[in-house]
Design a protein around this motif. Structure first.
Motif, PDB file in Angstrom:
ATOM      1  N   PHE A 168      63.862 -25.104   8.426  1.00  0.00           N
ATOM      2  CA  PHE A 168      65.379 -25.622   9.026  1.00  0.00           C
ATOM      3  C   PHE A 168      64.180 -26.711   9.999  1.00  0.00           C
ATOM      4  CE2 PHE A 168      67.055 -24.852  13.219  1.00  0.00           C
ATOM      5  CZ  PHE A 168      67.979 -25.641  13.094  1.00  0.00           C
ATOM      6  N   MET A 169      62.640 -25.710  10.322  1.00  0.00           N
ATOM      7  CA  MET A 169      62.494 -25.899  11.580  1.00  0.00           C
ATOM      8  C   MET A 169      61.167 -27.205  11.194  1.00  0.00           C
ATOM      9  SD  MET A 169      61.089 -23.231  14.265  1.00  0.00           S
ATOM     10  CE  MET A 169      60.303 -24.218  14.852  1.00  0.00           C
ATOM     11  N   HIS A 170      60.744 -27.163   9.869  1.00  0.00           N
ATOM     12  CA  HIS A 170      59.684 -28.325   9.033  1.00  0.00           C
ATOM     13  C   HIS A 170      60.794 -29.137   9.310  1.00  0.00           C
ATOM     14  CE1 HIS A 170      56.702 -24.924   8.498  1.00  0.00           C
ATOM     15  NE2 HIS A 170      56.686 -25.627   9.537  1.00  0.00           N
ATOM     16  N   ASP A 171      62.286 -29.333   9.199  1.00  0.00           N
ATOM     17  CA  ASP A 171      62.424 -30.286   7.838  1.00  0.00           C
ATOM     18  C   ASP A 171      63.429 -31.690   9.839  1.00  0.00           C
ATOM     19  OD1 ASP A 171      62.782 -30.191   5.620  1.00  0.00           O
ATOM     20  OD2 ASP A 171      65.219 -28.687   6.053  1.00  0.00           O
ATOM     21  N   LEU A 172      62.880 -30.270  11.001  1.00  0.00           N
ATOM     22  CA  LEU A 172      62.688 -31.389  11.883  1.00  0.00           C
ATOM     23  C   LEU A 172      61.700 -31.928  12.691  1.00  0.00           C
ATOM     24  CD1 LEU A 172      65.861 -29.121  14.070  1.00  0.00           C
ATOM     25  CD2 LEU A 172      66.722 -30.617  12.659  1.00  0.00           C
ATOM     26  N   ARG A 173      60.546 -31.843  12.404  1.00  0.00           N
ATOM     27  CA  ARG A 173      59.213 -31.957  12.312  1.00  0.00           C
ATOM     28  C   ARG A 173      58.673 -31.753  13.632  1.00  0.00           C
ATOM     29  NH1 ARG A 173      57.938 -36.433   9.505  1.00  0.00           N
ATOM     30  NH2 ARG A 173      59.210 -37.534   8.883  1.00  0.00           N
ATOM     31  N   LEU A 174      58.960 -29.686  13.382  1.00  0.00           N
ATOM     32  CA  LEU A 174      59.283 -28.811  14.798  1.00  0.00           C
ATOM     33  C   LEU A 174      57.963 -27.803  13.842  1.00  0.00           C
ATOM     34  CD1 LEU A 174      61.959 -28.448  16.144  1.00  0.00           C
ATOM     35  CD2 LEU A 174      60.362 -29.610  17.081  1.00  0.00           C
ATOM     36  N   ILE A 175      57.098 -27.721  14.023  1.00  0.00           N
ATOM     37  CA  ILE A 175      56.214 -26.306  13.931  1.00  0.00           C
ATOM     38  C   ILE A 175      56.207 -25.995  14.995  1.00  0.00           C
ATOM     39  CG2 ILE A 175      53.887 -25.980  12.787  1.00  0.00           C
ATOM     40  CD1 ILE A 175      53.304 -29.342  13.448  1.00  0.00           C
ATOM     41  N   HIS A 176      56.036 -23.504  14.091  1.00  0.00           N
ATOM     42  CA  HIS A 176      56.460 -22.880  15.500  1.00  0.00           C
ATOM     43  C   HIS A 176      55.166 -22.825  16.101  1.00  0.00           C
ATOM     44  CE1 HIS A 176      57.105 -18.918  17.100  1.00  0.00           C
ATOM     45  NE2 HIS A 176      58.341 -18.993  16.899  1.00  0.00           N
ATOM     46  N   THR A 177      53.917 -22.412  15.093  1.00  0.00           N
ATOM     47  CA  THR A 177      53.101 -22.284  15.679  1.00  0.00           C
ATOM     48  C   THR A 177      52.425 -20.343  16.159  1.00  0.00           C
ATOM     49  OG1 THR A 177      52.242 -22.930  18.022  1.00  0.00           O
ATOM     50  CG2 THR A 177      52.093 -24.251  15.728  1.00  0.00           C
ATOM     51  N   ASP A 178      53.496 -19.783  16.097  1.00  0.00           N
ATOM     52  CA  ASP A 178      52.905 -18.495  16.892  1.00  0.00           C
ATOM     53  C   ASP A 178      54.092 -17.316  15.688  1.00  0.00           C
ATOM     54  OD1 ASP A 178      51.561 -16.148  18.170  1.00  0.00           O
ATOM     55  OD2 ASP A 178      53.070 -16.817  19.733  1.00  0.00           O
ATOM     56  N   LEU A 179      54.128 -17.614  14.291  1.00  0.00           N
ATOM     57  CA  LEU A 179      54.642 -16.322  13.737  1.00  0.00           C
ATOM     58  C   LEU A 179      54.247 -15.315  13.659  1.00  0.00           C
ATOM     59  CD1 LEU A 179      56.098 -19.515  11.250  1.00  0.00           C
ATOM     60  CD2 LEU A 179      58.037 -18.345  12.633  1.00  0.00           C
ATOM     61  N   LYS A 180      55.139 -14.726  14.215  1.00  0.00           N
ATOM     62  CA  LYS A 180      54.058 -12.969  13.489  1.00  0.00           C
ATOM     63  C   LYS A 180      55.513 -11.945  13.912  1.00  0.00           C
ATOM     64  CE  LYS A 180      53.327 -12.857  18.928  1.00  0.00           C
ATOM     65  NZ  LYS A 180      52.156 -12.947  20.327  1.00  0.00           N
ATOM     66  N   PRO A 181      55.537 -10.475  13.615  1.00  0.00           N
ATOM     67  CA  PRO A 181      56.945  -9.662  14.039  1.00  0.00           C
ATOM     68  C   PRO A 181      57.451  -9.456  15.145  1.00  0.00           C
ATOM     69  CG  PRO A 181      55.044  -8.577  12.749  1.00  0.00           C
ATOM     70  CD  PRO A 181      54.199  -9.919  13.118  1.00  0.00           C
ATOM     71  N   GLU A 182      56.008  -9.927  15.709  1.00  0.00           N
ATOM     72  CA  GLU A 182      57.893  -9.832  17.370  1.00  0.00           C
ATOM     73  C   GLU A 182      57.852 -10.884  17.768  1.00  0.00           C
ATOM     74  OE1 GLU A 182      52.928  -8.097  17.834  1.00  0.00           O
ATOM     75  OE2 GLU A 182      54.323  -9.692  16.262  1.00  0.00           O
ATOM     76  N   ASN A 183      58.457 -11.901  16.886  1.00  0.00           N
ATOM     77  CA  ASN A 183      58.688 -13.107  17.125  1.00  0.00           C
ATOM     78  C   ASN A 183      60.146 -13.637  15.927  1.00  0.00           C
ATOM     79  OD1 ASN A 183      57.404 -13.540  19.983  1.00  0.00           O
ATOM     80  ND2 ASN A 183      55.889 -15.270  18.708  1.00  0.00           N
TER      81      ASN A 183
END
Length: 434
Positions: free
Chosen positions: A210-225
């Motif tokens: 969903f984020m990538h379709d909006l041309r967004l890169i999260h860059t900090d995916l981890k279990p805390e987030n």
């Protein structure tokens, strides 16, 4: 099975190696003496509908003697620019502080009661430092974009409101449950069953797609987030711990009552067209192209997802490391040698990790005996998964090998991963409602 609210589980075997970014803490600093009173600056606007609940609090939840809805005394921020508060005070007349939920490099998160909507919310109070204020305004922009497209609010945490209060950007969110990391930690780092991992993985990948379709890169995916929507859990027998010497409390482990999750923390999220910083992601979940200085894009999120899924299956971070050479050595131990075409293109800052420009300088470059042991104890990825997964191991291993491909060009995309047999095959289900 017993149903309870998640409060505190016995925990031990804490991660011995610190992560780059601070974990959540649950302490509350003592308030400083109030010198004077200043009015609140309120400039937010509403987003979404925000359901009204019947939740109410008894009067003894708050400090007595504090006028209802009054602005608290003015206090200077602490030395790091954090807002200094006391439980029971208000943030503007609308929000009353109930507790401190967490703290990070950005600032603090407070649990508050919204007097207007009559619901509990989480408010992120950003440090009064320009770079964090600027990052917060970018995050608000991202959150607004996500809210416009996330119909039903099922993928990402929903922004309710924002305002500027005494030089602190405050972002109001819906109140969610614990993070996947906190659930693991308070559950003594016991892994999740594979059928629950499948449901969590599906939602994580759907949110990333969903984020990538909006041309967004999260860059900090981890279990805390990644937060569970509900705090409720069930207690089930843990057959792996049954033995004559097992303490009574270890006979059971806790599982989320619902598998519904949402992504949070978009403070590092980057639009595709924006300039990309040199380093992104918290250490444990950082992709090899970032370490080698080769540039990064959408695939760095998928590498992080692969690391997260291994952690959910084993209970421990895949790469528990604190420096680059050791991290690369761990990758080679688990996944095989780095591709030569990536090594020869490594940035000048990464050249020091290789001998004669092609071979990783390991173990010669190891910083300590403990570092050597940390690398050598790691098994290959298939062996690691088969130690913890009772069924669907083959499909999961194949999925992880696609997510953890060194070359970002060859790495699975989010929507490709969702079509993998790990999700599409007719698996036995044990009922984890979404």
């Amino acid at each position: 099975m017993e149903t309870q609210r998640i409060l505190e589980f016995p925990h031990k075997n804490m991660d011995k190696r610190p992560r780059k970014r601070p974990r959540l803490t649950w302490d509350m600093p003592p308030p400083l003496p109030p010198p004077k009173v200043l009015p609140a600056i309120y400039c937010g606007q509403e987003f979404g509908n925000g359901g009204i609940s019947n939740f109410s609090f008894p009067n003894n939840m708050f400090y007595r003697g504090i006028p209802h809805n009054a602005s608290p005394p003015w206090r200077p921020d602490d030395k790091d620019g954090h807002y200094v508060f006391a439980v029971g005070e208000s943030l503007t007349p609308r929000y009353r502080i109930l507790s401190k939920m967490g703290e990070g490099t950005f600032g603090q998160v407070l649990e508050c009661f919204d007097n207007e909507k009559q619901e509990v919310v989480a408010i992120k109070i950003v440090r009064s430092i320009n770079k964090y204020r600027e990052a917060a305004m970018i995050e608000i922009d991202v959150l607004q974009r996500l809210a416009r497209h996330d119909i039903g609010g099922a993928r990402c945490v929903q922004i309710r409101n924002w305002f500027d209060y005494r030089n602190h950007i405050c972002i109001v969110f819906e109140r969610l449950g614990p993070s996947l990391y906190d659930f693991l930690r308070k559950n003594s780092y016991r892994s999740f069953p594979i059928d629950l991992v499948r449901e969590l993985a599906r939602q994580i990948l759907e949110s990333v797609a969903f984020m990538h379709d909006l041309r967004l890169i999260h860059t900090d995916l981890k279990p805390e987030n990644i937060l569970l929507v509900s705090s409720e859990y069930i207690k089930v027998p843990d057959y792996k711990f049954f033995s004559p010497s097992t303490k009574e409390g270890s006979y059971f482990k806790n599982l989320p009552k619902s598998s519904a999750i949402k992504l949070i923390d978009f403070g590092s999220t980057t639009f595709e067209h924006q300039d990309h910083s040199y380093v992104v992601s918290t250490r444990h979940y950082r992709a090899p192209e970032v370490i080698l200085g080769l540039g990064w894009n959408y695939p760095c999120d998928l590498w992080s997802v692969g690391c997260i899924l291994v952690e959910l299956c084993t209970g421990e971070a895949l790469f528990q490391t604190h420096e680059n050479l050791e991290h690369l050595a761990m990758m080679e131990r688990v996944l095989g040698s780095l591709p030569q075409h990536m090594v020869v293109r490594a940035d000048r800052r990464a050249e020091k990790y290789f001998r004669r420009g092609t071979r990783l300088d390991w173990p010669d470059g190891a910083t300590s005996r403990e570092s050597l042991k940390a690398v050598w104890k790691l098994p290959r990825l298939p062996n690691l998964i088969m130690q913890h997964v009772d069924h669907s191991a083959g499909d999961l291993i194949d999925l992880l090998q696609g997510l953890l491909r060194y070359d970002p060009v060859e790495r699975l995309k989010a929507r490709e991963a969702l079509r993998h047999p790990f999700f599409t095959r007719d698996h036995r289900r044990f009922g984890y409602p979404l």
